[in-house]
Design an enzyme around this catalytic site. Structure first.
Site, PDB file in Angstrom:
ATOM      1  N   LYS A  10       0.814  -1.218   0.000  1.00  0.00           N
ATOM      2  CA  LYS A  10       0.000   0.000   0.000  1.00  0.00           C
ATOM      3  C   LYS A  10       0.850   1.273   0.000  1.00  0.00           C
ATOM      4  O   LYS A  10       2.062   1.229   0.281  1.00  0.00           O
ATOM      5  CB  LYS A  10      -0.930  -0.034   1.215  1.00  0.00           C
ATOM      6  CG  LYS A  10      -1.931  -1.199   1.172  1.00  0.00           C
ATOM      7  CD  LYS A  10      -2.922  -1.119   2.321  1.00  0.00           C
ATOM      8  CE  LYS A  10      -3.899  -2.290   2.245  1.00  0.00           C
ATOM      9  NZ  LYS A  10      -4.943  -2.191   3.291  1.00  0.00           N
ATOM     10  N   TYR A  50     -12.264  -1.936  -3.921  1.00  0.00           N
ATOM     11  CA  TYR A  50     -12.784  -2.173  -2.561  1.00  0.00           C
ATOM     12  C   TYR A  50     -14.304  -2.106  -2.498  1.00  0.00           C
ATOM     13  O   TYR A  50     -14.855  -1.835  -1.432  1.00  0.00           O
ATOM     14  CB  TYR A  50     -12.165  -1.152  -1.599  1.00  0.00           C
ATOM     15  CG  TYR A  50     -10.787  -1.542  -1.097  1.00  0.00           C
ATOM     16  CD1 TYR A  50     -10.599  -2.682  -0.317  1.00  0.00           C
ATOM     17  CD2 TYR A  50      -9.673  -0.761  -1.376  1.00  0.00           C
ATOM     18  CE1 TYR A  50      -9.349  -3.031   0.176  1.00  0.00           C
ATOM     19  CE2 TYR A  50      -8.407  -1.101  -0.891  1.00  0.00           C
ATOM     20  CZ  TYR A  50      -8.260  -2.244  -0.121  1.00  0.00           C
ATOM     21  OH  TYR A  50      -7.028  -2.591   0.366  1.00  0.00           O
ATOM     22  N   PHE A  58     -15.481   3.418   6.840  1.00  0.00           N
ATOM     23  CA  PHE A  58     -14.107   3.795   6.473  1.00  0.00           C
ATOM     24  C   PHE A  58     -13.869   3.812   4.962  1.00  0.00           C
ATOM     25  O   PHE A  58     -12.749   4.059   4.520  1.00  0.00           O
ATOM     26  CB  PHE A  58     -13.091   2.878   7.166  1.00  0.00           C
ATOM     27  CG  PHE A  58     -13.289   1.398   6.902  1.00  0.00           C
ATOM     28  CD1 PHE A  58     -12.835   0.810   5.726  1.00  0.00           C
ATOM     29  CD2 PHE A  58     -13.904   0.583   7.849  1.00  0.00           C
ATOM     30  CE1 PHE A  58     -12.997  -0.550   5.485  1.00  0.00           C
ATOM     31  CE2 PHE A  58     -14.079  -0.784   7.625  1.00  0.00           C
ATOM     32  CZ  PHE A  58     -13.623  -1.341   6.436  1.00  0.00           C
ATOM     33  N   THR A  92      -5.349  -7.279  10.667  1.00  0.00           N
ATOM     34  CA  THR A  92      -5.632  -6.005   9.982  1.00  0.00           C
ATOM     35  C   THR A  92      -5.177  -4.825  10.836  1.00  0.00           C
ATOM     36  O   THR A  92      -4.556  -3.887  10.329  1.00  0.00           O
ATOM     37  CB  THR A  92      -7.164  -5.879   9.729  1.00  0.00           C
ATOM     38  OG1 THR A  92      -7.583  -7.026   8.992  1.00  0.00           O
ATOM     39  CG2 THR A  92      -7.499  -4.629   8.954  1.00  0.00           C
ATOM     40  N   ASN A 113      -2.102   0.065   6.755  1.00  0.00           N
ATOM     41  CA  ASN A 113      -1.575  -1.185   7.309  1.00  0.00           C
ATOM     42  C   ASN A 113      -0.658  -1.933   6.325  1.00  0.00           C
ATOM     43  O   ASN A 113      -0.492  -3.140   6.401  1.00  0.00           O
ATOM     44  CB  ASN A 113      -2.710  -2.074   7.842  1.00  0.00           C
ATOM     45  CG  ASN A 113      -3.679  -2.494   6.762  1.00  0.00           C
ATOM     46  OD1 ASN A 113      -3.550  -2.068   5.614  1.00  0.00           O
ATOM     47  ND2 ASN A 113      -4.641  -3.324   7.098  1.00  0.00           N
ATOM     48  N   HIS A 116      -2.117  -5.628   1.587  1.00  0.00           N
ATOM     49  CA  HIS A 116      -3.419  -6.281   1.417  1.00  0.00           C
ATOM     50  C   HIS A 116      -3.184  -7.675   0.855  1.00  0.00           C
ATOM     51  O   HIS A 116      -2.283  -7.869   0.043  1.00  0.00           O
ATOM     52  CB  HIS A 116      -4.292  -5.482   0.437  1.00  0.00           C
ATOM     53  CG  HIS A 116      -5.504  -6.246  -0.029  1.00  0.00           C
ATOM     54  ND1 HIS A 116      -6.665  -6.290   0.698  1.00  0.00           N
ATOM     55  CD2 HIS A 116      -5.703  -7.038  -1.112  1.00  0.00           C
ATOM     56  CE1 HIS A 116      -7.535  -7.069   0.078  1.00  0.00           C
ATOM     57  NE2 HIS A 116      -6.979  -7.543  -1.032  1.00  0.00           N
ATOM     58  N   GLU A 127      -9.791 -10.333  -7.634  1.00  0.00           N
ATOM     59  CA  GLU A 127      -8.785  -9.300  -7.370  1.00  0.00           C
ATOM     60  C   GLU A 127      -7.605  -9.409  -8.343  1.00  0.00           C
ATOM     61  O   GLU A 127      -7.091  -8.388  -8.812  1.00  0.00           O
ATOM     62  CB  GLU A 127      -8.290  -9.423  -5.919  1.00  0.00           C
ATOM     63  CG  GLU A 127      -9.374  -9.046  -4.915  1.00  0.00           C
ATOM     64  CD  GLU A 127      -8.906  -9.095  -3.468  1.00  0.00           C
ATOM     65  OE1 GLU A 127      -9.728  -8.839  -2.594  1.00  0.00           O
ATOM     66  OE2 GLU A 127      -7.713  -9.398  -3.217  1.00  0.00           O
TER      67      GLU A 127
HETATM   68  P1  CMP Z   1      -7.375  -4.666   3.670  1.00  0.00           P
HETATM   69  O1  CMP Z   1      -6.924  -6.009   4.074  1.00  0.00           O
HETATM   70  O2  CMP Z   1      -6.808  -4.045   2.449  1.00  0.00           O
HETATM   71  O3  CMP Z   1      -8.981  -4.676   3.524  1.00  0.00           O
HETATM   72  C1  CMP Z   1      -9.779  -3.545   3.726  1.00  0.00           C
HETATM   73  C2  CMP Z   1      -9.006  -2.397   4.292  1.00  0.00           C
HETATM   74  O4  CMP Z   1      -9.799  -1.420   4.929  1.00  0.00           O
HETATM   75  C3  CMP Z   1      -8.081  -2.890   5.397  1.00  0.00           C
HETATM   76  O5  CMP Z   1      -7.061  -3.655   4.887  1.00  0.00           O
HETATM   77  C4  CMP Z   1      -7.689  -1.567   6.026  1.00  0.00           C
HETATM   78  O6  CMP Z   1      -6.728  -0.856   5.249  1.00  0.00           O
HETATM   79  C5  CMP Z   1      -9.012  -0.839   5.956  1.00  0.00           C
HETATM   80  N1  CMP Z   1      -9.764  -0.986   7.181  1.00  0.00           N
HETATM   81  C6  CMP Z   1     -10.314  -2.080   7.701  1.00  0.00           C
HETATM   82  N2  CMP Z   1     -10.958  -1.823   8.846  1.00  0.00           N
HETATM   83  C7  CMP Z   1     -10.822  -0.516   9.055  1.00  0.00           C
HETATM   84  C8  CMP Z   1     -11.253   0.364  10.061  1.00  0.00           C
HETATM   85  N3  CMP Z   1     -11.979  -0.075  11.102  1.00  0.00           N
HETATM   86  N4  CMP Z   1     -10.926   1.661   9.962  1.00  0.00           N
HETATM   87  C9  CMP Z   1     -10.209   2.095   8.896  1.00  0.00           C
HETATM   88  N5  CMP Z   1      -9.756   1.296   7.893  1.00  0.00           N
HETATM   89  C10 CMP Z   1     -10.047   0.007   7.987  1.00  0.00           C
END
Ligand code: CMP
Length: 139
Positions: A10, A50, A58, A92, A113, A116, A127
């Site tokens: 990311k 997404y 979010f 996550t 984070n 993905h 995907e």
């Molecule tokens: P990812 O595994 O890419 O899947 C969805 C993404 O949404 C996740 O990683 C985070 O980057 C984001 N995400 C998931 N939960 C939250 C949350 N509670 N608040 C903000 N971002 C989130």
């Protein structure tokens, strides 16, 4: 079963020059990189990727973040690749991620984070097809 999964490094991690270290962790875990590219998602493209999260609170912030800078997308192949990559990524929320995982090491918060990974065989197919055609995957 040999599976394929989609990985995204990311914007937070690309911006901090962590691409090499993350790809090294992936390769050391025995996952084979069979496709790889760097690209810059538009807001619309991030929303498309997404869309399963479109009703989440979010969603807008996540898609802003995912279109804020370059990302590195790859297809990883191996036995149980989907589960193995999810284990390597960690939880996550980095506060819950185990030692030795990518997110424990590099993630900034639950949104930024760093990586993905697909969560099921079906989602992996969708995907992967979002970013790569068959000719771009060296199987
Ligand atoms: P990812 O595994 O890419 O899947 C969805 C993404 O949404 C996740 O990683 C985070 O980057 C984001 N995400 C998931 N939960 C939250 C949350 N509670 N608040 C903000 N971002 C989130």
């Amino acid at each position: 079963m040999v599976e394929r999964t989609l990985s995204i490094i990311k914007p937070d991690a690309v911006q901090r020059n962590l691409v090499g270290e993350i790809l090294t962790m992936i390769q050391k875990a025995g996952l084979k990189i069979v496709a790889l590219k760097m690209l810059y998602l538009t807001k619309k493209q991030a929303e498309g990727f997404y869309k399963v999260h479109q009703d989440k609170p979010f969603f807008d912030s996540l898609t802003d973040f995912m279109s804020s800078g370059p990302i590195v997308v790859s297809v990883l192949e191996g036995e149980n690749a989907i589960e193995n990559y999810r284990k390597l990524m960690g939880a996550t929320n980095p506060e819950n991620a185990e030692e030795g995982t990518i997110r424990k090491k590099f993630a900034l918060d639950i949104e930024k984070n760093s990586v993905h990974g697909s969560d099921s065989i079906e989602n992996a197919k969708t995907e992967i097809a979002y970013f790569f055609n068959e000719l771009e995957i060296v199987g």
